[in-house]
Structure formats: structure tokens, C-alpha cells
Design an enzyme around this catalytic site. Sequence first.
Site, PDB file in Angstrom:
ATOM      1  N   HIS A   1      23.726  42.572  33.253  1.00  0.00           N
ATOM      2  CA  HIS A   1      24.385  43.618  32.477  1.00  0.00           C
ATOM      3  C   HIS A   1      23.385  44.710  32.076  1.00  0.00           C
ATOM      4  CE1 HIS A   1      25.877  45.407  28.683  1.00  0.00           C
ATOM      5  NE2 HIS A   1      27.034  45.402  29.326  1.00  0.00           N
TER       6      HIS A   1
ATOM      7  N   ARG B   1      34.475  51.660  36.479  1.00  0.00           N
ATOM      8  CA  ARG B   1      34.701  50.297  35.953  1.00  0.00           C
ATOM      9  C   ARG B   1      35.499  50.414  34.655  1.00  0.00           C
ATOM     10  NH1 ARG B   1      29.038  49.431  37.850  1.00  0.00           N
ATOM     11  NH2 ARG B   1      28.961  47.542  39.124  1.00  0.00           N
TER      12      ARG B   1
ATOM     13  N   ARG C   1      38.913  51.313  39.304  1.00  0.00           N
ATOM     14  CA  ARG C   1      39.104  49.879  39.549  1.00  0.00           C
ATOM     15  C   ARG C   1      39.858  49.251  38.386  1.00  0.00           C
ATOM     16  NH1 ARG C   1      33.940  46.072  39.981  1.00  0.00           N
ATOM     17  NH2 ARG C   1      33.929  46.316  37.718  1.00  0.00           N
TER      18      ARG C   1
ATOM     19  N   GLU D   1      34.459  41.629  48.061  1.00  0.00           N
ATOM     20  CA  GLU D   1      33.285  41.115  47.350  1.00  0.00           C
ATOM     21  C   GLU D   1      33.244  39.595  47.319  1.00  0.00           C
ATOM     22  OE1 GLU D   1      33.212  42.656  43.319  1.00  0.00           O
ATOM     23  OE2 GLU D   1      35.379  42.591  43.155  1.00  0.00           O
TER      24      GLU D   1
ATOM     25  N   GLY E   1      31.816  45.219  47.306  1.00  0.00           N
ATOM     26  CA  GLY E   1      31.147  44.911  46.044  1.00  0.00           C
ATOM     27  C   GLY E   1      30.010  43.959  46.386  1.00  0.00           C
ATOM     28  N   THR E   2      28.900  44.543  46.752  1.00  0.00           N
ATOM     29  CA  THR E   2      27.835  43.689  47.295  1.00  0.00           C
ATOM     30  C   THR E   2      27.093  42.895  46.218  1.00  0.00           C
ATOM     31  OG1 THR E   2      26.490  45.683  47.329  1.00  0.00           O
ATOM     32  CG2 THR E   2      27.421  44.962  49.434  1.00  0.00           C
ATOM     33  N   ASN E   3      27.322  43.226  44.931  1.00  0.00           N
ATOM     34  CA  ASN E   3      26.719  42.380  43.886  1.00  0.00           C
ATOM     35  C   ASN E   3      27.384  41.010  43.926  1.00  0.00           C
ATOM     36  OD1 ASN E   3      25.465  44.757  43.096  1.00  0.00           O
ATOM     37  ND2 ASN E   3      26.957  45.198  41.503  1.00  0.00           N
ATOM     38  N   ASP E   4      28.715  41.011  43.851  1.00  0.00           N
ATOM     39  CA  ASP E   4      29.424  39.735  43.891  1.00  0.00           C
ATOM     40  C   ASP E   4      29.349  39.106  45.280  1.00  0.00           C
ATOM     41  OD1 ASP E   4      30.514  38.909  41.354  1.00  0.00           O
ATOM     42  OD2 ASP E   4      31.610  40.793  41.381  1.00  0.00           O
TER      43      ASP E   4
ATOM     44  N   CYS F   1      30.122  49.927  46.722  1.00  0.00           N
ATOM     45  CA  CYS F   1      29.864  50.361  45.349  1.00  0.00           C
ATOM     46  C   CYS F   1      29.005  49.362  44.590  1.00  0.00           C
ATOM     47  CB  CYS F   1      31.173  50.637  44.611  1.00  0.00           C
ATOM     48  SG  CYS F   1      32.264  49.218  44.524  1.00  0.00           S
TER      49      CYS F   1
HETATM   50  C1  PEP Z   1      30.057  44.368  42.874  1.00  0.00           C
HETATM   51  O1  PEP Z   1      30.366  43.188  42.679  1.00  0.00           O
HETATM   52  O2  PEP Z   1      29.236  44.728  43.746  1.00  0.00           O
HETATM   53  C2  PEP Z   1      30.656  45.428  42.050  1.00  0.00           C
HETATM   54  C3  PEP Z   1      30.468  46.703  42.319  1.00  0.00           C
HETATM   55  O3  PEP Z   1      31.380  45.043  40.977  1.00  0.00           O
HETATM   56  P1  PEP Z   1      30.725  44.552  39.582  1.00  0.00           P
HETATM   57  O4  PEP Z   1      29.248  44.778  39.683  1.00  0.00           O
HETATM   58  O5  PEP Z   1      31.372  45.345  38.524  1.00  0.00           O
HETATM   59  O6  PEP Z   1      31.105  43.099  39.573  1.00  0.00           O
HETATM   60 MG    MG Z   2      32.105  42.767  41.490  1.00  0.00          MG
END
Ligand code: PEP
Ligand code: MG
Length: 575
Positions: A121, A245, A300, A433, A454-457, A520
Site C-alpha cells: 500500500h 481505483r 474500475r 489479473e 493487473g500485473t500486481n495481482d 495497469c
Molecule cells: C493489479 O493487480 O495489477 C492492479 C492494477 O490492481 P491493484 O493493484 O489495485 O490490485
Molecule cells: Mg489487482
Amino acid sequence: MLQTRVGKRTAEAAFAIASELVDEELITPAEALGRVSGDGLARLMFPRFDTAAVGAALAHGIPASPGAAVGAAVFDSAEAVRRAATGEKVVLVRQETTPDDLPGMVAAQAVLTSRGGKTSHAAVVARGMGKVCVCGAEELTVDTRARRFTADGMTVTEGTVISVDGSAGAVYLGAAPLIDSVVMRYFETGGQPSGDRSQTVVGAVHRIMEQADTVRRLGVRANAVTPEDAARARRFGAEGIGLCRTEHMFLGDRRRLVEAMILARTDADRDRALDALLPLQRQDFVGILQAMDGLPVTIRLLDPPLHEFLPDRTELAVRLAAAEAGGSTPDAHDAELLEAVNRMHEENPMLGLRGVRLGLVVPGLTAMQVRAIAEAVVERKRAGGDPKAEIMVPLIDTVEELRIVRAEVEQVLANVSAVAGIPVECPVGTMIELPRAALTAGRIAQEAEFFSFGTNDLTQTTWGFSRDDVEAAFFSAYLDKGIFKVSPFETIDREGVGRLVKIAVAEGRAARPGLKIGVCGEHGGDPASVHFFHDAGLDYVSCSPFRVPVARLEAGRAALPQTQADQSERTSGAH
Ligand code: PEP
Ligand code: MG
């Protein structure tokens, strides 16, 4: 000639030399673009410490958001806000941040945490705000109650001035001397150079950015939540918003309304809470659509677990126990909240009730958000604007989820449109994602008008790495052992996550030719990953506003013929 090497030079010199060589007609503008890098540009864009004048670091952590800042250490959001209001510069020090810390993060010059990685975060929010952040500084023991931290055998109490280098991931005691960034000023004023362009670093940056914009194929959008962020992103050259977001709009005073929605025992109570949220959400969207008038804005639907909007479980329990022990009547609202927090507690919230699952199980939530979007579109159209809202559904696993949500979205759009007598057409797309979504992208594309990775998830779920924990916990050991050369949360893992991206692009476009596809996740602003997204055939990358110039530059470099791109600082070394 027996051997040549690429000359080592500072980022400033790399831009200036490349531009001068163009003036001297020794290289073409495209070659000049190949001789600089996004990493170099990022170094130029933020203030830095005068390295000759700083001593030994007190602690090290993950360089989560670049730049350098100085301020008094404070240990909670309220203190940060209170001191900043008096003009004092502060650094917010926390174990890790939560949405509750947002006001403090806004007020602070820098954020320092002892836990969390590059997609925690603190890191994501700080990068979004262009605020210096070092996170996962494990040498730090943060004692919030005693309002102090210890590191390297020293105790730093509240009010002590510290210096945070978000580019190097270092923390120093005292005020290190700062050097301001003229390049940031150039971008902040909309990319207009002043003075003799060939003689200044700003002139060189301007010329090379123009070249990058001429040759790049990838679009560049920004992840932004507020009209101010959207306007800044536009000044930095963003061509729309790739991720808004909406959960960030439910904080502050609105927490009460979200609480009421979560705690509602009857449909009527929940509807009342949603009705109260509606006009506030609508105004948010009006502002952001206005700032990005004429450009696409991907909004989103709500994504995080609902309990993130409720107070901390332990804090509530302690408050109630203290009241009981002190003989006073426990606060009824606290008791109700604790009951809800306990009811909603999940062992693995990131894999729990979040994303599209929320919209499917909380009646009226999706409808409220979509109505707010549609009514904002109507309001902007009535004002003569050109709003281009796109609706994005998060955390899809299967096409069935999207089919159900999409039907609801279209129903609401049609209703608002009919009442207003104004057509409201918003493309409905989805994030990709989760691995299952990537592997079934062909089916999902039947219901999706666009994809955004959503490449973070996707990194979290493909590797099975908690994005909030692992970077600080053991990535340094993994890097030392050579298991990977760079955190997969920082630079896309081409072999694994990248393969899923390529499968989803191919199968998505096979099912729906021309499907618009972007990314994103945080990788959208990472230089090496931008090259991968170019190669994978994406249409755009979306990143925090402050990384937009870097993404534009790297998108340009990715489009260069290999021979020119090879000369970059990034790929330099003995040839
Ligand atoms: C992600 O998962 O890449 C994404 C953009 O969403 P968040 O970071 O809000 O989960
Ligand atoms: Mg995500």
C-alpha cells in the site's frame, strides 16, 4: 581500434551529450533516443541528496518511490497532518500503511515503513502521489505507541529530523542537503522548455521526449484517482486514465457511509447508505472526466476486501476491553463494528471477498457505482464536454462472472440514458489479473470490450507470492542466491507471468479481433517491462502520473530498430 566501451556518464550528461551529438549532426534523433534511458530520466525528475555531503545510512529498505526528502519523524497520520498544518516538514514512519494513513501520507514529505514491498500500500500510493518512499526497511523497529523507532543501535524519537532517499532506499539521521530537479519543473509546466534548448538538460530532455513520442507505438495512460492527479498526468503527457481505483474515493469522511453499507442489516438500510454515496461518487467522476476531457478514463469497480474500510480488529477489541475493565459501558457502535469485523475476517483477504465477487454478493453496489459513472457522463455532456468513461471489472476468474455483471452494468446505463434522454455508451471491459482469466481469455473476450492486465495481482497469484509480505521477508535472499535478478513485482517475469500475458493477448484477440489491451499494474511504468509490453503487442501502458514521462521515453525506445536501441545506457558495458 582494439576495443570500445560505452562511456560512463551521469544521467544529465547522457541527455546533454546525446542532444549535442544531434546538433553536430553526428547522430540522428532516433540514435539519441537510443543513448538515454528511462532510469536516467527518472533520476533527473526528482530531487536528490548531494551525495558528497551525506554520511553513513541509518537503515536501508526497498527504494519504493524515487526522490529525496527531509522531515521530522512522526508515527501516525494525525500527527503528520497536525504538524504539516503548521508548516513543519514531516516523514511518516509506520510498520506498514493502510488506507487510514492516507491523510498523513498526503501531509508528509516522505513515507518510511519497516514492512512491505514495491507493491505494498505504502509503495503504490506514494508512487501515485510522487512522494518519496522507502519501505520494507527491516532494520527498523517501529514502536508506534512509544512514538519512536530504533535502527543501528540508535533510537529516533518523534520530531527528530531524518532524510529519506527513495531512489537508493536509504535513511539518514539529520537533514541531508537537497538538490532540486529542473526536469520535474519542466514536466510540471506541461513540457515547455525555456532558454536555449541545446545548452540545457531541459532542452535535451525536451528534444528526446519529442522523438520518443514520434516513434512510439504504445499509448501511455496514467493511474489516477483525483482530478488533480488526472490534470498532472495530462501535463506529463498521459493520453487518458488506464486505472481509476474507486476504493480510494471511499476514504475520509465517506468511511462512515461505507461502514453503514457494510453493517446494514436490511436491504433498506443498505440502500440508504448507497444512496448517500451516489452523489459523492458522481462528483468524483465528473471531476476526473473533466480533467481528462476527450480522453479515455477507465473506471474500475470496487476491488478491495470490504473489511479494509472497517477499523482494525485488535484496536476495537482493546477499546472495548478497556471500557469494560474501567467499569464504563462499552460503546455500542464499537461493539457493532467489532462484530462486523469478526464476521468479515478472512485469513487470506487478497484471495477472498474482493473484486468482482463483491459486486456479485453485495446487492446494489455495482448499480450504485455504474449509475454514478453514467450520471457523471450525462452531466459532462450537458456541460458541453466530451467524456469517455470506460467501466472495468476487477479480479475476474471466469467469463460467467463478467456476463452477470455486464448485464447489470448495461441495464443501469440504459436506465440512466433513458431518463436523461442522452446516450451513455461506456465500453465494459475487465482486468486480467488471475492466471485462470489469462488462460481462458478467449472466452472472457466474448464479454469484454477491453482487457487491462493487473500485473500486481497476476504476479502475486502466478508465483504464489503475497505482494504485501514477500519482498521485505525474503527477496534479498532470493536475489543473493540468483533465483531471480530483479523482483518480479518490479520488472515483469517474461518467462512465467509474461507467458500468461502473451497467451491472453493471442486468445483474446483471436476471439475479438482488435480487442484493446493495456496494462495497469505497477509494471506499466517500469522501463524493462514497457519493452516487454511493446513486444507483446499491447495498445497502451498505464502507470502513476510521475512515471508517465519514463513510460513515454521507454515506449519510444522500444519502437527503435534494435541497432539503435542497443546503444543505450541501460544495455551499456564492454562490447
Ligand atoms: C493489479 O493487480 O495489477 C492492479 C492494477 O490492481 P491493484 O493493484 O489495485 O490490485
Ligand atoms: Mg489487482
